[in-house]
Design a protein around this motif. Structure first.
Motif, PDB file in Angstrom:
ATOM      1  N   ILE A  54       0.854  -1.201   0.000  1.00 35.80           N
ATOM      2  CA  ILE A  54       0.000   0.000   0.000  1.00 35.80           C
ATOM      3  C   ILE A  54       0.883   1.242   0.000  1.00 35.80           C
ATOM      4  O   ILE A  54       0.656   2.201  -0.746  1.00 35.80           O
ATOM      5  N   VAL A  71      -6.904   3.475  -2.049  1.00 31.41           N
ATOM      6  CA  VAL A  71      -5.728   2.887  -1.394  1.00 31.41           C
ATOM      7  C   VAL A  71      -5.611   3.409   0.045  1.00 31.41           C
ATOM      8  O   VAL A  71      -5.282   2.662   0.966  1.00 31.41           O
ATOM      9  N   ALA A  74      -8.009   1.547   2.114  1.00 30.78           N
ATOM     10  CA  ALA A  74      -7.487   0.206   2.410  1.00 30.78           C
ATOM     11  C   ALA A  74      -6.431   0.284   3.524  1.00 30.78           C
ATOM     12  O   ALA A  74      -6.385  -0.557   4.420  1.00 30.78           O
ATOM     13  N   GLU A  75      -5.590   1.323   3.466  1.00 34.49           N
ATOM     14  CA  GLU A  75      -4.549   1.489   4.485  1.00 34.49           C
ATOM     15  C   GLU A  75      -5.174   1.727   5.866  1.00 34.49           C
ATOM     16  O   GLU A  75      -4.733   1.146   6.862  1.00 34.49           O
ATOM     17  N   ALA A  78      -6.375  -1.545   7.189  1.00 34.46           N
ATOM     18  CA  ALA A  78      -5.263  -2.417   7.606  1.00 34.46           C
ATOM     19  C   ALA A  78      -4.623  -1.910   8.895  1.00 34.46           C
ATOM     20  O   ALA A  78      -4.252  -2.695   9.768  1.00 34.46           O
TER      21      ALA A  78
END
Lengths: 260, 122
Positions: A54, A71, A74-75, A78
């Motif tokens: 990422i 992105v 998504a980071e 996570a």
């Protein structure tokens, strides 16, 4: 009622408890922690390439573009998972981030209680009283801050209509039989106790209170890691945890820490 | 161009770190086993090793010891996915590790640790 349950890996200060029930409970707790620790460790490792790629992808994307926003989302997901895994790993494997230096335990407790009181709403009214002797020992202050916060959180949760929380720090000595009973080496100890006059625990709850993910709260209100964390940190510092509780009669959690 | 050797039994970690350091102008070699790591350290000029100490089939500390024995001036940064306790750190320092990092450390901080170590071993 009392329960004592070692875990988080034995140290030189620990021996198997002489009480057969405690010994069996120790073994069950160790097995549970090993499974949880292995799973958390594997998921934690799996996050490394996800977060790494990422970060590489972000370098090649136009900031503010649709792909860049996806992105970043998504980071965030996570990183949230990483923080959750960090809490689980602290509960079952606190060794991974441990740095003990001489610290005033009484000052640390006092500071944490004062900070905690400031976060509480005015209602329900909870009164705190402190009785702390002076005590300096090697400890990981971040871990102890976490330990104290969990004890205070649990005490306050047991007092939905208000009540009293007493926090004390005293010196005690354990002889051969007293030490063997709970599974530590004999000697001098400092004992921090956090006691509330709240709802207390049933025998079954008391029996399982240190297990990872065990909670009597609704699942969205508590993770069930508080006493697991307290217990593992106490053990990592060479000590032991004892919980006394009675339904309707409050709870006292004692953290025994060796002084030699 | 500085040459980094990455030793990890997980291909996804080797690939990630290779990509990351190549993009930053380093030459990178990778090894998935202790034998591969030792062969590479012995046969090509390497400036720094990043070594996972929890390899699947062997003790990474033995790999550290073996590399340092053959190449005392080659800096080795060790890493783990579970963090470091005091005993592990003490053992790593005794066996000659130049630094240590957690696998979960952000890549930029790993890069800073590599810069620091290369400067120290210049």
């Amino acid at each position: 009622v009392s329960v004592s349950a070692p875990g988080a890996g034995p140290t030189r200060q620990h021996i198997a408890p002489s009480d057969p029930e405690l010994r069996a409970r120790d073994q069950r707790l160790e097995a549970l922690k090993a499974v949880v620790g292995r799973l958390a460790h594997d998921f934690n490792n799996a996050l490394v390439p996800i977060l790494g790629y990422i970060s590489l992808a972000k370098e090649d994307l136009e900031p503010g573009s649709g792909a860049s926003n996806f992105v970043s989302a998504a980071e965030n997901g996570a990183r949230k998972t990483e923080r959750h895994l960090d809490t689980i790993l602290l509960a079952v494997y606190p060794h991974r981030k441990f740095k003990a230096v001489p610290t005033s335990l009484n000052e640390l407790i006092q500071s944490e209680v004062e900070s905690w009181k400031r976060t509480l709403p005015s209602e329900p009214k909870i009164e705190f009283s402190l009785g702390l002797i002076s005590c300096v020992r090697d400890l990981d202050s971040f871990q102890w801050q976490t330990l104290i916060q969990h004890l205070l959180r649990n005490a306050c949760k047991a007092l939905p209509k208000g009540g009293r929380v007493q926090v004390s720090l005293v010196r005690r000595a354990l002889d051969e039989s007293g030490a063997a009973e709970i599974g530590v080496k004999p000697g001098p100890f400092c004992v921090m106790t956090c006691q509330d006059d709240g709802c207390g625990m049933s025998g079954e709850t008391l029996d399982r209170c240190c297990e990872p993910f065990f909670t009597t709260q609704p699942k969205n209100k508590a993770e069930g890691l508080g006493l697991t964390i307290v217990h593992s940190i106490a053990r990592l510092h060479g000590g032991q945890l004892r919980v006394r509780s009675e339904e309707g009669g409050g709870t006292a959690v004692e953290v025994w820490s060796p002084l030699d | 161009m500085k040459h980094i050797l990455i030793v990890d039994d997980e291909a996804s970690i080797r690939d990630l770190l290779s990509e990351f350091f190549r993009k930053r102008g380093y030459k990178v070699s990778t090894a998935g086993t202790p034998v591969e790591a030792q062969d590479l350290a012995d046969s090509v000029p390497i400036n720094l090793v990043i070594l996972d100490v929890l390899l699947a089939d062997c003790d990474g500390m033995e790999v550290l010891e073996s590399i340092k024995k053959a190449h005392p001036n080659l800096p080795v940064i060790i890493m783990t996915g579970i963090g470091f306790d005091e005993e592990l750190l003490k053992e790593a320092q005794q066996k000659g590790a130049a630094g240590y990092v957690s696998k979960t450390l952000p890549l930029d901080q790993l890069l800073m640790e590599v810069h620091r170590t290369l400067k120290e071993y210049k």
